[in-house]
Design an enzyme around this catalytic site. Structure first.
Site, PDB file in Angstrom:
ATOM      1  N   GLY A 305      -4.750  65.853  30.137  1.00 55.31           N
ATOM      2  CA  GLY A 305      -6.136  65.633  29.736  1.00 55.31           C
ATOM      3  C   GLY A 305      -7.071  66.343  30.692  1.00 55.31           C
ATOM      4  O   GLY A 305      -6.749  67.399  31.234  1.00 55.31           O
ATOM      5  N   GLU A 306      -8.263  65.786  30.885  1.00 53.64           N
ATOM      6  CA  GLU A 306      -9.289  66.347  31.783  1.00 53.64           C
ATOM      7  C   GLU A 306      -9.866  67.663  31.283  1.00 53.64           C
ATOM      8  O   GLU A 306     -10.649  68.301  31.982  1.00 53.64           O
ATOM      9  CB  GLU A 306      -8.754  66.562  33.209  1.00 53.64           C
ATOM     10  CG  GLU A 306      -8.215  65.344  33.897  1.00 53.64           C
ATOM     11  CD  GLU A 306      -7.697  65.641  35.307  1.00 53.64           C
ATOM     12  OE1 GLU A 306      -7.877  66.785  35.800  1.00 53.64           O
ATOM     13  OE2 GLU A 306      -7.098  64.741  35.913  1.00 53.64           O
ATOM     14  N   GLY A 307      -9.452  68.138  30.117  1.00 56.55           N
ATOM     15  CA  GLY A 307      -9.869  69.463  29.673  1.00 56.55           C
ATOM     16  C   GLY A 307      -9.027  70.586  30.235  1.00 56.55           C
ATOM     17  O   GLY A 307      -9.371  71.762  30.071  1.00 56.55           O
TER      18      GLY A 307
END
Length: 339
Positions: A305-307
């Site tokens: 995640g987190e981009g």
């Protein structure tokens, strides 16, 4: 707000009437592409990427000069059901880590020269436990979508969206099940490391939530309201705002794709300006992309995640734009073209 006074009505109208592609810009890019010093088609998918950039920016020589990663963080009441190995306090701790520059996304943004904004979405107020009540009321959900639209306010020409939120792969699985059917097992994966009893509780939570809210799940925005999270609502808003402002979007992993899926279910053309940066190791993600007819750029076995996946893919998009704008034509370089 619309005359009816219902917060979702403005979004329904927006989703129905989104600006379309600029086919003239796309055509100009494809015409130039065949004049560049390379065999036709030899840059493979890079050639399709630059055509996509032109289509959605309206620029005949598309460039990426101000790429931005927007990370939205939210907490979820369903974590009270003990579905994840990490406590919800980790969400706020990771937001602090982002601010301090200590997370993976910070390093990828440095490596790829990307801007980074992190949005804390009322972490001290988790959404409702979706196994017992709706995640949000309509006003809260619509207001959070509107807040997400502000992600582009500082200016960007390529938006990468990602998230942080303990418990949000459970939320994404519930959304996917509600939108596309199947079983909980089709969509639920380990997330941050759920196995054994944790996994069984996660599966049970998704089944229970979808069953509880079934009367409301014919409307994609109601799916978002009942089963979603603030970060997912905000990402949906950011995707819509980018479309209105002719900003292409790179979507990150399973959770970010669930936000895009809500819009897709409302209008399949609503995410045509989106590219999907990677396919997550979270097993439901590949299925979700297939349901939307989307092909990811990367497959690196990531599930953070987190981009992070979107940010890595941004470098490929930047390279595609530079190849198109910077390469010489056969005539300019004095290179013989193919017969």
């Amino acid at each position: 707000m619309s005359a009816s006074g219902l917060p979702f009505d403005d979004f329904r109208e927006l989703i129905r009437n989104l600006p379309g592609p600029d086919l003239g810009a796309e055509r100009a890019v494809r015409e130039r592409e065949v004049t560049l010093t390379k065999p036709a088609g030899s840059l493979g998918r890079l050639e399709e990427i630059v055509a996509w950039l032109a289509t959605w920016t309206g620029k005949r020589t598309p460039q990426v000069n101000r790429p931005l990663v927007a990370v939205f963080a939210g907490n979820h009441g369903v974590t009270a059901k003990n579905i994840t190995p990490f406590p919800p306090s980790v969400t706020a701790q990771m937001v602090e880590n982002f601010a301090a520059g200590g997370a993976a996304i910070n390093q990828i943004c440095i490596a790829n020269d990307l801007g980074l904004k992190v949005f804390d979405l009322a972490l001290e107020h988790p959404t409702g436990d979706i196994t017992e009540e709706a995640a949000m009321d309509e006003h809260t959900c619509a207001a959070t979508m509107a807040f997400g639209m502000e992600a582009i306010a500082g200016g960007t020409d390529l938006l990468c969206i990602g998230e942080m939120g303990i418990g949000n792969t459970t939320i994404a699985a519930a959304i996917a099940l509600a939108l596309f059917g199947g079983t909980a097992e089709d969509w639920v994966g380990p997330g941050t490391g759920s196995t054994g009893e944790l996994m069984q509780r996660k599966l049970a939570a998704v089944r229970q939530a979808v069953a509880l809210h079934q009367p409301h799940l014919q409307d994609p925005l109601e799916v978002l309201r009942c089963l979603g999270g603030r970060e997912i609502a905000a990402m949906a808003g950011a995707i819509l705002a980018a479309r209105m402002e002719k900003i292409p979007v790179i979507v990150d992993g399973f959770v970010a794709s669930a936000a895009a899926a809500v819009l897709y279910a409302a209008n399949p053309e609503a995410i045509d300006h989106c590219m999907f940066g990677h396919v997550s190791a979270e097993p439901g993600h590949r299925k979700l992309l297939a349901k939307m007819g989307k092909e990811p750029l990367l497959d690196l076995g990531m599930r953070l995640g987190e981009g992070t996946g979107a940010a890595l893919a941004a470098n490929i998009v930047k390279a595609a734009a530079l190849c198109h704008s910077g390469m010489a034509t056969f005539e300019q370089a004095g290179v013989s073209a193919s017969k």
